[in-house]
Design an enzyme around this catalytic site. Structure first.
Site, PDB file in Angstrom:
ATOM      1  N   ASP A  58     -13.982 124.567  59.623  1.00 58.73           N
ATOM      2  CA  ASP A  58     -14.277 123.228  59.120  1.00 58.73           C
ATOM      3  C   ASP A  58     -15.774 123.070  58.871  1.00 58.73           C
ATOM      4  OD1 ASP A  58     -14.316 120.557  58.506  1.00 58.73           O
ATOM      5  OD2 ASP A  58     -13.585 119.856  60.442  1.00 58.73           O
TER       6      ASP A  58
ATOM      7  N   ASP B 110     -16.503 119.499  51.291  1.00 57.81           N
ATOM      8  CA  ASP B 110     -15.849 119.530  52.601  1.00 57.81           C
ATOM      9  C   ASP B 110     -14.618 120.421  52.541  1.00 57.81           C
ATOM     10  OD1 ASP B 110     -15.267 118.799  55.279  1.00 57.81           O
ATOM     11  OD2 ASP B 110     -13.894 117.253  54.579  1.00 57.81           O
TER      12      ASP B 110
END
EC number: 3.4.23.-
Length: 497
Positions: free
Chosen positions: A170, A375
């Site tokens: 992430d 992201d």
């Protein structure tokens, strides 16, 4: 009589020649027109090829095959890990296809929760909270942390001897953590055995007086606390998932030649939420406790990845320059921009969008005022309302030959492709500061529910002040390069091959 006949014949010859000339002119004109028509048709075909993708409709859906195709990049490249879709055929969590998968509506619901949390973190300064080892559901909710659907995972070795664990990677998170024995209050179900630090010879807890413990507030939003002089971390996500435990140091093994001693990570003894199956999370953000920052001596804060376009394929996550050396000339870089109160995020400056070769009429302030970021954990790209309206309008105009369908969740522009074997999609390209123009792959434009409901994979933000987010559907098959030391992010096509 002879002279009269001669004149008659001469008039007939002249008339015949005139007719022939006229026929010749007509033929020439017809040929020219036909040639122009052919050229125009050829130009139209060429324009169609340049500005659109024509693909099989069936390719928008997961393969029924149970086989897994491994990324050659991950297999042959140094410092590289295979990236798998969490719920895909190649996932170590797949359990022979018996693992429970969330439906599309649930994925999009989780995705919106993540986006809301990111926007909340960017819009205000968060207060600092302290946590204790016994805390669970009473851990203060933090707007700035959210897991979302956690689509992509890698396998990393932790401890001595090495214990392989599946971790969500992430770019929007900093602290790496895993579940640990003993579970003080609760642990969720995971595929691999839970890591037991007492069986590792390289594990040790971090003192609560250490600088690393003092850094937890920036990495997690919660300041570290003490338990018998040991540092306690706590992180809670927007969906009420959480992890609480010891901040520790341990050996991490990426490959046989990439082994790191003393990596700070969270050893979670109290964990709950939507992580089911995975052991924890690999934080790739920009904070000093993130994995790229901790391995900067070896990799200079450089990593790259390619997200596979299908759950039957793997992509790669590669640290250092090894993964991009062969294609560095094709990588288009844009500077990392500063996002207010979001130093952990990788900011981007979007300056324009093109659909089917047509640049959209979007004022520059539409993007520059709220800012943007990339992201790995957000599924659907979010755009400012005015930018999304322009994209949707142009896309629908170029898809006018296809019947429309009802929207689903956050996706409002959908098509019924059930009567088609192939579909021609206008190409979509993003322009970033520094001159980088990134054309999305054919799989980075649609989100398919079923043949009769294939939707444009973009959504508008609810407010003009919310940052745009370049999500992972749009990143599929691209080589995405994060050069933290150089302050830039790069893109190249065909990153998984």
């Amino acid at each position: 009589m002879f002279i009269e006949c001669h004149f008659v014949r001469e008039r007939k010859e002249r008339a015949k020649m005139s007719i022939n000339r006229n026929l010749l002119n007509i033929i020439i004109i017809l040929c020219v027109c036909l040639n122009l028509g052919c050229n125009e048709a050829a130009q139209e075909r060429e324009k169609k090829e340049i500005y659109s993708h024509t693909i099989e409709v069936s390719s928008l859906f997961p393969s029924s095959s149970s086989s897994c195709v491994l990324s050659p990049r991950a297999t042959r490249t140094k410092s590289s890990l295979h990236v798998t879709h969490r719920h895909g055929t190649c996932s170590p969590l797949n359990n022979g296809g018996k693992a429970t998968r969330p439906d599309h509506v649930e994925i999009l619901k989780l995705d919106q929760s993540r986006v809301n949390s990111i926007h909340s973190k960017l819009s205000k300064k968060l207060t600092t909270n302290h946590v204790s080892q016994s805390q669970s559901t009473d851990l203060p909710a933090k707007d700035g942390s959210t897991l979302g659907s956690g689509n992509y995972i890698v396998t990393v070795g932790v401890g001595t001897p090495k214990h392989d664990l599946s971790l969500i990677f992430d770019t929007g998170s900093d602290l790496t953590w895993t579940q640990c024995e003993p579970c003080v209050r609760t642990c969720y179900d995971q595929k691999e055995p839970i890591f037991n630090p007492s069986k590792s010879t390289s594990y040790y807890n971090v003192s609560c007086s250490s600088a690393a413990c003092g850094s937890l507030s920036s990495a997690t939003g919660n300041a570290g606390s003490c338990s018998a002089s040991n540092c306690i971390y706590g992180i809670q996500y927007g969906d009420q998932s959480f992890s609480v435990g010891f901040l520790a140091k341990e050996k991490f093994t990426l490959t046989n030649s990439d082994v790191f001693d003393g990596v700070y990570f969270g050893c979670g003894e109290n964990n709950q939420g939507l992580f089911t199956g995975v052991a924890g999370l690999l934080g790739l953000g920009r904070d000093k406790l993130s994995f790229p920052s901790q391995t900067a001596t070896a990799y200079n804060k450089i990593f790259s990845y390619c997200l596979p376009s299908s759950a039957s394929y793997t992509g790669h996550l590669t640290f250092g320059t090894a993964g991009i050396s062969r294609s560095v000339k094709s990588v288009k870089f844009t500077p990392i921009s500063t996002i207010t109160d979001g130093s952990s995020f990788y900011g981007l400056d979007i300056v324009g969008i093109t659909v089917g070769g047509q640049k959209l009429a979007i004022p520059s302030t539409v993007f520059s005022t709220p800012g943007a970021l990339i992201d790995s954990g957000t599924v659907i790209t979010r755009l400012p309302p005015k930018a999304y309206a322009a994209l949707r309008s142009e896309f629908k105009a170029k898809m006018s030959k296809y019947p429309t369908a009802s929207g689903v969740s956050i996706l409002d522009t959908c098509f019924d492709l059930s009567g088609f074997k192939t579909v021609t999609i206008p190409k979509v390209a993003f322009s970033f500061s520094g001159g980088a123009v990134v054309e999305l792959g054919s799989k980075g434009i649609f989100y398919a529910f079923k043949m009769s409901q294939v939707c444009l994979a973009f959504a508008g933000n609810s407010d003009d002040s919310n940052a745009a987010i370049f999500g992972n559907v749009q990143q599929q098959t691209l080589e995405v390069v994060y050069d933290g030391a150089g302050g830039r992010v790069g893109f190249a096509p065909n990153g998984c091959s």
